[in-house]
Design an enzyme around this catalytic site. Sequence first.
Site, PDB file in Angstrom:
ATOM      1  N   SER A 161       0.839  -1.091  -0.020  1.00 52.64           N
ATOM      2  CA  SER A 161       0.110  -0.052  -0.171  1.00 52.64           C
ATOM      3  C   SER A 161       0.811   1.322   0.006  1.00 52.64           C
ATOM      4  O   SER A 161       1.648   1.350  -0.848  1.00 52.64           O
ATOM      5  CB  SER A 161      -0.947  -0.138   1.230  1.00 52.64           C
ATOM      6  OG  SER A 161      -1.955   0.989   0.981  1.00 52.64           O
ATOM      7  N   HIS A 188      -2.397  -1.247  -3.350  1.00 54.15           N
ATOM      8  CA  HIS A 188      -3.640  -0.413  -3.169  1.00 54.15           C
ATOM      9  C   HIS A 188      -3.413   0.690  -4.243  1.00 54.15           C
ATOM     10  O   HIS A 188      -2.363   1.718  -3.886  1.00 54.15           O
ATOM     11  CB  HIS A 188      -3.712   0.197  -1.656  1.00 54.15           C
ATOM     12  CG  HIS A 188      -4.127  -0.873  -0.782  1.00 54.15           C
ATOM     13  ND1 HIS A 188      -3.980  -0.769   0.568  1.00 54.15           N
ATOM     14  CD2 HIS A 188      -4.646  -2.049  -0.980  1.00 54.15           C
ATOM     15  CE1 HIS A 188      -4.262  -1.981   1.189  1.00 54.15           C
ATOM     16  NE2 HIS A 188      -5.056  -2.511   0.305  1.00 54.15           N
ATOM     17  N   ASP A 281      -4.785  -3.800   6.369  1.00 56.81           N
ATOM     18  CA  ASP A 281      -5.136  -4.809   5.087  1.00 56.81           C
ATOM     19  C   ASP A 281      -3.902  -5.837   5.125  1.00 56.81           C
ATOM     20  O   ASP A 281      -2.670  -5.435   4.865  1.00 56.81           O
ATOM     21  CB  ASP A 281      -5.481  -4.020   3.964  1.00 56.81           C
ATOM     22  CG  ASP A 281      -5.887  -5.133   3.035  1.00 56.81           C
ATOM     23  OD1 ASP A 281      -6.621  -6.130   3.208  1.00 56.81           O
ATOM     24  OD2 ASP A 281      -5.761  -4.670   1.721  1.00 56.81           O
TER      25      ASP A 281
END
Length: 349
Positions: A161, A188, A281
């Site tokens: 991310s 992401h 996540d």
Amino acid sequence: MKIGIANDSAMAAEALRRVIAASEHQVAWIARNGRDAVRLCADLPPDLVLMDLAMPVLDGIEATRQIMRAHPCAILIVTANPQDQPGQVFRALGAGALDVTATPVLLGQADGAAALLAKIRTIGKLVAGAAAHAGAATAGAAAAAAAPTGPLKRLVAIGASTGGPVVLARLLSRWRPPPDTAAVVVQHIDAAFAGRLAQWLDGQAISPVRPICDGDALEGGVVQLARTNDHLRLAPGQRLHYDAHPRDAVYRPSIDVFFDSVARHWERDAIGILLTGMGRDGAAGLLALRRAGKATIAQDQASCAVYGMPRAAAELGAAERILAPDAIAAVLPGASAASGASSILRTDD
């Protein structure tokens, strides 16, 4: 949220100010160059900075790097025509920016303000820690569905991310997946930039980097990259599919969803790698992989732009090893023997 604006264009700064003023958020300050943005983040800390890329004195990339080093806060790159400057965009994301969008005044579309506010709302959820596990896959032990077919022996599943693009570029410039090893990346990033990210990484990596289309099979010797805002899943038969559900997931595409599908449907050797990023996540999914008997790695704190997701994995006991990117590359299948590092895989396929 209190939002700082860093933009040297009076027109763009005013457009951003109006969008924020018409929402539930408030403008904390406006900086005309990167140096002032760094100073104001120290003196009047905002919840979020809308950061331009091209600015005098100090550009947005270096300003982002200095803010994340000294006074970390959420940063959204808001700049003209970001699709035309992928290298700068990904360097800014690598320095710690969360996402990127076009400046509303320059979009020429009525939905420009709505798109910006949607980005801000998503970042607000991340900053507040709300719904940290929204849509996250269950971290239970895997239920294998079908034995894989074909020559592939191993799968390397990578999630990243905030700061991920630059770390991925470094990792993939030092490691080539062998022909019997598939490598899949979930990063992401907005779907509008996923194709550009694949092209940029392809220019940095030793092996080809290809965006994944729905229904693609796992492929050895290349790096496959998720390309939509829907969640990537591995299905029985070594096929990759996109799924809009869970729709309420804060993280899109969700690393947890992909890791959990690998734990369920991949019976052979696998390595799960969780890189830099804000939030949690991937932590539950990495734990699912470990409970399924797969090898797991999290990036170390010192090399992370944001030590959120790897920290969450370490706290869950999901990571067998915690390593810097170069050390990760050295233990992957096919790594050069000159590195002196042994593969993390435990079998002798």
